[in-house]
Design an enzyme around this catalytic site. Sequence first.
Site, PDB file in Angstrom:
ATOM      1  N   THR A 205      44.958  39.787  32.719  1.00  0.00           N
ATOM      2  CA  THR A 205      44.080  38.664  33.057  1.00  0.00           C
ATOM      3  C   THR A 205      43.321  38.323  31.792  1.00  0.00           C
ATOM      4  O   THR A 205      43.165  39.182  30.933  1.00  0.00           O
ATOM      5  CB  THR A 205      43.072  39.138  34.139  1.00  0.00           C
ATOM      6  OG1 THR A 205      43.782  39.384  35.346  1.00  0.00           O
ATOM      7  CG2 THR A 205      41.964  38.145  34.410  1.00  0.00           C
ATOM      8  N   VAL A 234      45.710  37.374  46.864  1.00  0.00           N
ATOM      9  CA  VAL A 234      44.715  36.922  45.898  1.00  0.00           C
ATOM     10  C   VAL A 234      43.971  38.155  45.396  1.00  0.00           C
ATOM     11  O   VAL A 234      43.567  39.011  46.198  1.00  0.00           O
ATOM     12  CB  VAL A 234      43.722  35.925  46.541  1.00  0.00           C
ATOM     13  CG1 VAL A 234      42.603  35.566  45.568  1.00  0.00           C
ATOM     14  CG2 VAL A 234      44.464  34.653  46.975  1.00  0.00           C
ATOM     15  N   THR A 256      38.984  43.000  34.611  1.00  0.00           N
ATOM     16  CA  THR A 256      40.441  42.880  34.595  1.00  0.00           C
ATOM     17  C   THR A 256      41.015  44.228  35.012  1.00  0.00           C
ATOM     18  O   THR A 256      40.386  45.265  34.825  1.00  0.00           O
ATOM     19  CB  THR A 256      40.994  42.505  33.196  1.00  0.00           C
ATOM     20  OG1 THR A 256      40.656  43.544  32.268  1.00  0.00           O
ATOM     21  CG2 THR A 256      40.422  41.195  32.692  1.00  0.00           C
ATOM     22  N   GLY A 259      42.916  44.536  40.837  1.00  0.00           N
ATOM     23  CA  GLY A 259      42.016  43.611  41.517  1.00  0.00           C
ATOM     24  C   GLY A 259      41.506  44.099  42.844  1.00  0.00           C
ATOM     25  O   GLY A 259      40.357  43.824  43.223  1.00  0.00           O
TER      26      GLY A 259
HETATM   27  N1  ASP Z   1      42.647  41.607  38.309  1.00  0.00           N
HETATM   28  C1  ASP Z   1      43.869  40.854  38.382  1.00  0.00           C
HETATM   29  C2  ASP Z   1      44.330  40.823  39.799  1.00  0.00           C
HETATM   30  O1  ASP Z   1      44.245  41.830  40.467  1.00  0.00           O
HETATM   31  C3  ASP Z   1      44.959  41.383  37.562  1.00  0.00           C
HETATM   32  C4  ASP Z   1      44.562  42.054  36.290  1.00  0.00           C
HETATM   33  O2  ASP Z   1      43.526  41.793  35.749  1.00  0.00           O
HETATM   34  O3  ASP Z   1      45.309  42.869  35.774  1.00  0.00           O
HETATM   35  O4  ASP Z   1      44.857  39.812  40.216  1.00  0.00           O
END
Ligand code: ASP
Length: 354
Positions: A205, A234, A256, A259
């Site tokens: 992200t 989501v 990040t 999630g």
């Molecule tokens: N946090 C993001 C999600 O879970 C993905 C990530 O940051 O790696 O969609």
Amino acid sequence: MTSAPTSHRTVRPILVASWNGGPATAKAASLHASGMPLLHAIVEGIKLIEDDPEEMSVGYGGLPNEDGIVELDAAVMDGPRHKAGGVAGLRGVRNVAAVAYEVLNRTDHALLVGDGALKFAKQLGFKEEDLLTPKARDAWLQWKASLSSQDAWIEANEQHSGFGQARWAGHKDNPTPGGPPTLSSSPHPSPVGGPARAVPFTWGTVHLSGLDQHGNLYSCTSTSGLSYKIPGRVGDSPIVGAGLYTDNAVGSAGATGRGESSLQNCAAFDVVRGMEAGLSPTDACLEALRRIARNTKETRLQSRPGVPGFNLTMYAIRKDGVTGSASMHEGYQHVVQTGTETRILNNAFVFEKA
Ligand code: ASP
């Protein structure tokens, strides 16, 4: 262990970002220096990351859902107005942070999803296109080929019905071969699916939080989310309080990484409240991550008792311009932009490399 906090009270803007955010922070700082409001400049900077086909965790070229369709999530938060705008599960539009910015500025809503978000974007002239690049399609096909009819969404021992290996077995891993990531090497390198899943698998992200020349705070997070997710999944990125949170009186934070853990612990909100309670930005990030580690109860999510098997990184900037970042695990980095200077710093961490 903590990374050196940074404070340059006189040079602004000051931005803190995820490891991949360097081009975005540099562009945002330069646009802001020429007079563009910082949140707008951040969104323009993030377009560089969203447009990059080689960045497989954000925008165009992001890894798709389990049906091979790229679904993007993004949000912005404006400190002075204490107002957010976000989109989730948006298909076919690459610059989702810009769409989120329009939700912020043109609507009274905080979050639009799916078809409604797409219709809104198209009404504003955003181009609809296929976001799946050949490289991302290959990765998805490899992932599909690695499945068996016995695969399930989580491991057998965590289910009532008892199916086979989890489709997201890679989520248990947190490898960083080659040492800490740099701006040109992902902290979620592929393949990360473990021996049974040598398929490109990322979760990543881009997050930016920043302090402008007037002392106001803003944030933005943009992502293609968890690769090969169930359509409609989501993550935390577009959710206020999880993937980003800005309190103009205190500070701004973002997340990040996994999630679901950020969502279930209101991670970014927790970091900002930590700063309000007097913790430094780095310590507020560490404290939020320690709480998440304590709340990681399921053994399928642990690499050993008490230790989450996934990574999560928090980013924070305080009202006075001090920045910080921490990861659940050792070996990650973040970006700090101070005026025209872009620096890559090591993150503080909760758990040392075993
Ligand atoms: N946090 C993001 C999600 O879970 C993905 C990530 O940051 O790696 O969609």
